[in-house]
Design an enzyme around this catalytic site. Structure first.
Site, mmCIF file in Angstrom:
data_model
loop_
_atom_site.group_PDB
_atom_site.id
_atom_site.type_symbol
_atom_site.label_atom_id
_atom_site.label_comp_id
_atom_site.label_asym_id
_atom_site.label_seq_id
_atom_site.Cartn_x
_atom_site.Cartn_y
_atom_site.Cartn_z
ATOM 1 N N ASP A 32 42.173 -5.363 37.357
ATOM 2 C CA ASP A 32 43.047 -5.576 38.679
ATOM 3 C C ASP A 32 41.431 -6.644 38.966
ATOM 4 O O ASP A 32 40.679 -7.118 39.349
ATOM 5 C CB ASP A 32 42.064 -4.512 39.443
ATOM 6 N N PHE A 60 39.162 0.276 42.599
ATOM 7 C CA PHE A 60 39.578 0.462 44.113
ATOM 8 C C PHE A 60 39.819 1.754 43.744
ATOM 9 O O PHE A 60 40.931 2.791 43.308
ATOM 10 C CB PHE A 60 40.522 -0.481 44.271
ATOM 11 N N ARG A 90 30.958 -5.595 54.723
ATOM 12 C CA ARG A 90 30.564 -6.419 53.701
ATOM 13 C C ARG A 90 31.643 -8.464 54.623
ATOM 14 O O ARG A 90 32.462 -8.127 54.812
ATOM 15 C CB ARG A 90 32.404 -6.428 52.853
ATOM 16 N N TYR A 118 47.622 -11.208 49.017
ATOM 17 C CA TYR A 118 47.113 -10.858 50.599
ATOM 18 C C TYR A 118 45.703 -11.414 51.090
ATOM 19 O O TYR A 118 45.147 -11.396 51.945
ATOM 20 C CB TYR A 118 47.794 -10.083 51.794
ATOM 21 N N LYS A 119 44.656 -11.989 49.977
ATOM 22 C CA LYS A 119 43.402 -11.410 50.293
ATOM 23 C C LYS A 119 42.740 -13.438 50.307
ATOM 24 O O LYS A 119 43.764 -13.767 50.635
ATOM 25 C CB LYS A 119 42.705 -10.726 49.087
#
Ligand SMILES: *Cc1c(COP(=O)(O)O)cnc(C)c1O
Length: 413
Positions: A198, A125, A373, A223-224
């Site tokens: 991560d 990321f 995605r 938050y995912k």
């Protein structure tokens, strides 16, 4: 045909009822972006209201003790640890993923000043790469990806005895590649390096076994797949035997041995609490818990099983109906080599994604330059939604309905 099959799979799905525990106010919307912002659990709205109106509104400052606001980072951390395969005293909920990543990288580098090289990969990321670039005196080895994956052998070839740290996204944000945590952690340890994982696209998406893998450190997002809400606090993990050897570079009062003795010299707290910096954002913290509870209740192995079936269905439909239209699979083909989202590629991905959102009631997301995605969140995604989304995608491409959308990209994709 595929729609009928999908409905049969939904009828036999033991996790189907979890969808009712989330706010789904538009049943026609196919939401496949839970890997970017999870849906709102119904229990969360109630919990936040109680925290605001009763705990804050009525009880005021007494709630720091009465409602145990002060120990939220540790208490929620212990819960998240259940999803990580870690001990309860190895995880804290605090700060953002980026800030936690920075704290742990700096702490790990301080362990051995003679090692100044960090190994990562080009699929990591960008925020993690930026944070590394901001640390002076580091040599960063960014292992290239081959197509959509970074082979473990390439990463291992970059490991040597000058390496302080190996850090990777366990599941890659773009391709969804799932790294072999046990193997790569072991490879790094063999050259005396530490590993920082991560887990932003892994936690709540795939079962994790940090203790079993002897992982040193990890960070991840709230938050995912955890459904903690926009900007939800993140978490960090430090293996128990390392905790008292690592020192946070952000020496705030919440990580001090006794925050409320207001002594003038910093002394780190013992254990995981030393990685705290400042006051926890209570409203955001309480919003995280119901989402984590739902994942625990469903169980990560059942969720993984459903996620694999759903991503396999998506890929099967891609193969039959979309590959002939020039759509590529930008994720690993093997289920065991990917997380819970599937990326499809097309030169017109940006405009196709716009058409899906604005005219087809499907929300995936776009990742530059050519990837869409599709996030599978088995707590609330149905098989029918997967099949229907692929059929609408085919329609957009076949009819070229995307051509009326602008080619210029929005600030947030
Ligand atoms: C989403 C994500 C982050 C987000 O970091 P923030 O500090 O919360 O913005 C970090 N790392 C990875 C791999 C991610 O997918």
């Amino acid at each position: 045909m595929s729609l009928e099959l999908a409905r049969r799979l939904d009828a036999a799905d033991p996790l189907a009822s979890f969808r009712d525990r989330f706010v789904v106010d538009d049943p026609t919307l196919i939401y496949l972006d839970g890997n970017s912002l999870g849906r709102l659990p119904k229990a969360t709205a109630e919990r936040v209201r109680d925290t605001v109106e009763r705990q804050w509104g009525s009880r005021l400052i007494r709630s720091w003790g009465e409602a145990e606001w002060v120990s939220l980072p540790q208490r929620l951390g212990a819960k998240v640890a259940g999803l990580l395969g870690a001990r309860a005293d190895e995880v804290l909920v605090c700060d953002s993923t980026s800030v936690n990543f920075y704290k742990l990288v700096r702490a790990a580098l301080a362990l051995d000043p003679t090692r100044r090289r960090v190994v990562t990969d080009a699929a990591n990321f960008p925020s993690d790469l930026y944070l590394l670039q901001g640390i002076e005196g580091l040599t960063i080895t960014r292992v290239p990806s081959e197509g959509v994956v970074t082979p473990p052998e390439t990463i291992e070839a970059a490991l040597a005895d000058d390496v302080a740290l190996l850090t990777l996204s366990h599941v890659s944000f773009k391709s969804g590649q799932l790294h072999d945590m046990a193997r790569l952690t072991d490879s790094a340890h063999r050259v005396g390096a530490r590993v920082l994982w991560d887990l932003s696209h892994s936690v709540g998406a795939v079962p994790l076994a940090l203790s079993e893998c002897q992982a040193d450190m990890a960070v991840g997002c709230g938050y995912k797949y955890l459904n903690g809400g926009p900007g939800s606090p993140a978490f960090l993990y430090v293996r128990h035997d390392l905790q008292d050897r690592l020192v946070s570079p952000i020496q705030g009062w919440f990580g001090q041995r006794d925050a409320f003795d207001f002594s003038l010299e910093y002394q780190p707290a013992t254990g995981i609490s030393r990685f705290l910096a400042g006051t926890p954002p209570v409203l955001a913290m309480v919003a995280l818990e119901p989402g984590v509870d739902l994942l625990m209740e469903a169980g990560m192995s059942a969720l993984r099983e459903k996620s694999i079936r759903q991503t396999e269905l998506l890929i099967q439909l891609w193969e039959e109906e979309l590959a002939p239209l020039g759509v590529t699979l930008n994720s690993p083909r093997e289920a065991l080599g990917r997380g819970s989202h599937v990326s499809l590629g097309h030169p017109e991905a940006w405009r196709i994604n716009q058409a899906l959102i604005q005219t087809e009631s499907v929300i995936p997301d776009f990742r530059a330059p050519d990837t869409i995605r599709f996030g599978i969140t088995p707590l609330y995604t149905s098989f029918e939604e997967v099949a229907e989304a692929m059929s609408r995608l085919r329609r957009v491409i076949q009819t070229r309905s995307y051509e009326r959308f602008s080619e210029s990209r929005a600030a947030v994709t």
